[in-house]
Design an enzyme around this catalytic site. Structure first.
Site, mmCIF file in Angstrom:
data_model
loop_
_atom_site.group_PDB
_atom_site.id
_atom_site.type_symbol
_atom_site.label_atom_id
_atom_site.label_comp_id
_atom_site.label_asym_id
_atom_site.label_seq_id
_atom_site.Cartn_x
_atom_site.Cartn_y
_atom_site.Cartn_z
ATOM 1 N N HIS A 111 24.676 5.004 -6.487
ATOM 2 C CA HIS A 111 24.045 5.220 -7.780
ATOM 3 C C HIS A 111 22.533 5.189 -7.644
ATOM 4 O O HIS A 111 21.981 4.547 -6.763
ATOM 5 C CB HIS A 111 24.516 4.212 -8.834
ATOM 6 C CG HIS A 111 24.286 2.774 -8.492
ATOM 7 N ND1 HIS A 111 25.027 2.093 -7.554
ATOM 8 C CD2 HIS A 111 23.410 1.874 -8.993
ATOM 9 C CE1 HIS A 111 24.611 0.842 -7.485
ATOM 10 N NE2 HIS A 111 23.622 0.684 -8.363
ATOM 11 N N HIS A 113 18.961 4.668 -9.893
ATOM 12 C CA HIS A 113 18.354 4.123 -11.113
ATOM 13 C C HIS A 113 17.158 4.990 -11.509
ATOM 14 O O HIS A 113 16.352 5.355 -10.651
ATOM 15 C CB HIS A 113 17.827 2.711 -10.860
ATOM 16 C CG HIS A 113 18.870 1.721 -10.484
ATOM 17 N ND1 HIS A 113 19.353 0.782 -11.368
ATOM 18 C CD2 HIS A 113 19.515 1.500 -9.314
ATOM 19 C CE1 HIS A 113 20.240 0.021 -10.758
ATOM 20 N NE2 HIS A 113 20.360 0.438 -9.506
#
Length: 152
Positions: A111, A113
């Protein structure tokens, strides 16, 4: 003579929280989705508008990702980052990605950010607590509106 080698990494866990979000088992404030990626609000934001972008393909981190999946992820990161910056009239963005516990990773699904930033305003601590769901919903709506307006 013995050689020290790093401990093997754990395999991808299909029951991690992001995999569960992808399967619809856990709700999320979604802002963008295509065939390869999903973007949603971070529930413990480090700043107003903190958004996560993940690949739909299973990957524990950057080093495990299929190159095609990684390319799709980065294209979505760029698109969502433009919308986040516009939606929050940010001066800039902080974009980061962690790998493995020693690198700061706590959810073991790749992931990225995206945190909109204002000059002179520090990032909040990531473990500072869960945000108000109503506020996250408002932030998600602002980002979706920016995407629909072609800001992404």
């Amino acid at each position: 003579m013995t050689t020290d080698s790093p401990a093997p990494r754990a395999p991808y866990d299909p029951d991690n929280i992001f995999a569960r979000i992808l399967r619809g088992e856990i709700p999320a404030h979604r802002v963008y989705e295509d065939e390869a990626t999903l973007a949603f609000m971070d529930v413990m934001p480090q700043g107003e508008g903190h958004t996560l972008v993940i690949p739909k393909a299973p990957a524990r981190g950057l080093l495990d990702a299929d190159p095609a999946s990684l390319a799709a992820l980065m294209a979505s990161v760029q698109r969502v980052a433009r919308a986040v910056k516009a939606a929050f009239a940010a001066d800039g963005l902080t974009i980061f990605q962690y790998n493995e516990p020693a690198g700061g990773q706590t959810v073991f699904h790749l992931h990225v950010h995206i945190v909109p930033r204002r000059d002179g305003v520090p990032l909040k601590r990531h473990e500072g607590g869960m945000a108000d769901p109503a506020l996250l919903a408002q932030h998600a709506a602002r980002i979706r509106a920016a995407l629909e307006a072609g800001e992404g």
